[in-house]
Design a protein around this motif. Structure first.
Motif, mmCIF file in Angstrom:
data_model
loop_
_atom_site.group_PDB
_atom_site.id
_atom_site.type_symbol
_atom_site.label_atom_id
_atom_site.label_comp_id
_atom_site.label_asym_id
_atom_site.label_seq_id
_atom_site.Cartn_x
_atom_site.Cartn_y
_atom_site.Cartn_z
ATOM 1 N N THR A 120 -1.653 2.564 5.257
ATOM 2 C CA THR A 120 -1.607 3.860 4.581
ATOM 3 C C THR A 120 -2.109 4.931 5.540
ATOM 4 O OG1 THR A 120 -2.005 2.898 2.393
ATOM 5 C CG2 THR A 120 -2.504 5.238 2.671
ATOM 6 N N GLN A 157 0.855 -1.192 0.000
ATOM 7 C CA GLN A 157 0.000 0.000 0.000
ATOM 8 C C GLN A 157 0.887 1.237 0.000
ATOM 9 O OE1 GLN A 157 -2.248 -1.765 3.835
ATOM 10 N NE2 GLN A 157 -3.033 0.224 3.204
ATOM 11 N N PRO A 158 0.340 2.379 -0.442
ATOM 12 C CA PRO A 158 1.100 3.619 -0.299
ATOM 13 C C PRO A 158 1.298 3.931 1.185
ATOM 14 C CG PRO A 158 -1.140 4.048 -1.054
ATOM 15 C CD PRO A 158 -0.937 2.579 -1.131
ATOM 16 N N MET A 189 -1.147 9.341 2.266
ATOM 17 C CA MET A 189 -1.942 10.087 1.289
ATOM 18 C C MET A 189 -2.519 11.312 1.971
ATOM 19 S SD MET A 189 -4.105 7.081 -0.625
ATOM 20 C CE MET A 189 -4.802 8.214 -1.818
#
Lengths: 111, 112
Positions: free
Chosen positions: B106, B6-7, B10
């Protein structure tokens, strides 16, 4: 509605001392878990239990032991605490649908 | 166990739709995809779970393409209170339990 109850909420402990974190669930879930979460990091699985009488090792089991004498209770014991075990500890359980239910956590500081 | 990616973080603004994608190339036939949300000083909380196509509940939607090698959590019209860490998990639905591993998650930050 209790769900998962953890105790103590927080504890400061001298290195070398023995400590047991308690976890009780009232949902009659078969599976229970212990995770640790260090500041800014994700959860790491310490030990788990698929059902009463059985336990298994997670990602970071060293220095910890668990027992599962009955369905409701899943205590986590640090036999001789070390400063690297300073962390927030979360207990969880899951039923047949697989959804995890977490307790509010136990914040442990080892000096 | 299928590994997930996952990033790390954000950013979004209030009122926007947020989509968080999770990659799980090694997903097995029996695996489900589950997302959790964690606020500071609290344990993670279940958001949504799915196996294929689209699942929607009162909180979010989960989109899963046909090959199931990725999934996207969609949060409609986020608010400041949606600032949290979101975890994607992949694994079989346990009959008794299984070795549930969380990734790094994230970190979503919603700005006014």
């Amino acid at each position: 509605i209790a769900g998962i109850t953890q105790a103590p909420t927080s504890q400061i402990l001298a290195a070398g001392r023995r400590m047991t974190l308690r976890c009780t669930q009232d949902m009659r879930h078969n599976a229970m878990y212990w995770y640790r979460q260090d500041l800014g990091l994700g959860l790491r699985l310490i030990h788990y239990s698929n059902t009463a009488g059985t336990t298994g090792k997670g990602e970071v089991p060293d220095g910890y032991s668990v027992s599962r004498a009955n369905t409701d209770d899943f205590p986590l014991t640090l036999a001789s605490a070390v400063p690297s075990q300073t962390s927030v500890y979360f207990c969880a359980s899951s039923g047949l649908a697989g959804e995890l239910f977490f307790g509010e956590g136990s914040r442990l500081t080892v000096l | 166990l299928a590994k997930t990616t996952q990033p790390i973080s954000m950013d979004s603004y209030e009122g926007q739709e947020v989509n968080i994608t999770c990659s799980h190339n090694n997903i097995a036939t029996n695996d489900y995809i589950t997302w959790y949300q964690q606020f500071p000083s609290q344990g993670p909380r279940f958001i949504i779970q799915g196996y294929k196509t689209k699942v929607t509940n009162e909180v979010a939607s989960l989109f899963i393409p046909a090959d199931r090698k990725s999934s996207t959590l969609s949060l409609p019209r986020v608010s400041l209170s949606d600032t949290a860490v979101y975890y994607c998990l992949v694994g079989a639905i346990p009959r008794g339990g299984f070795k549930t591993i969380f990734g790094a998650g994230t970190r979503l930050f919603v700005k006014a």
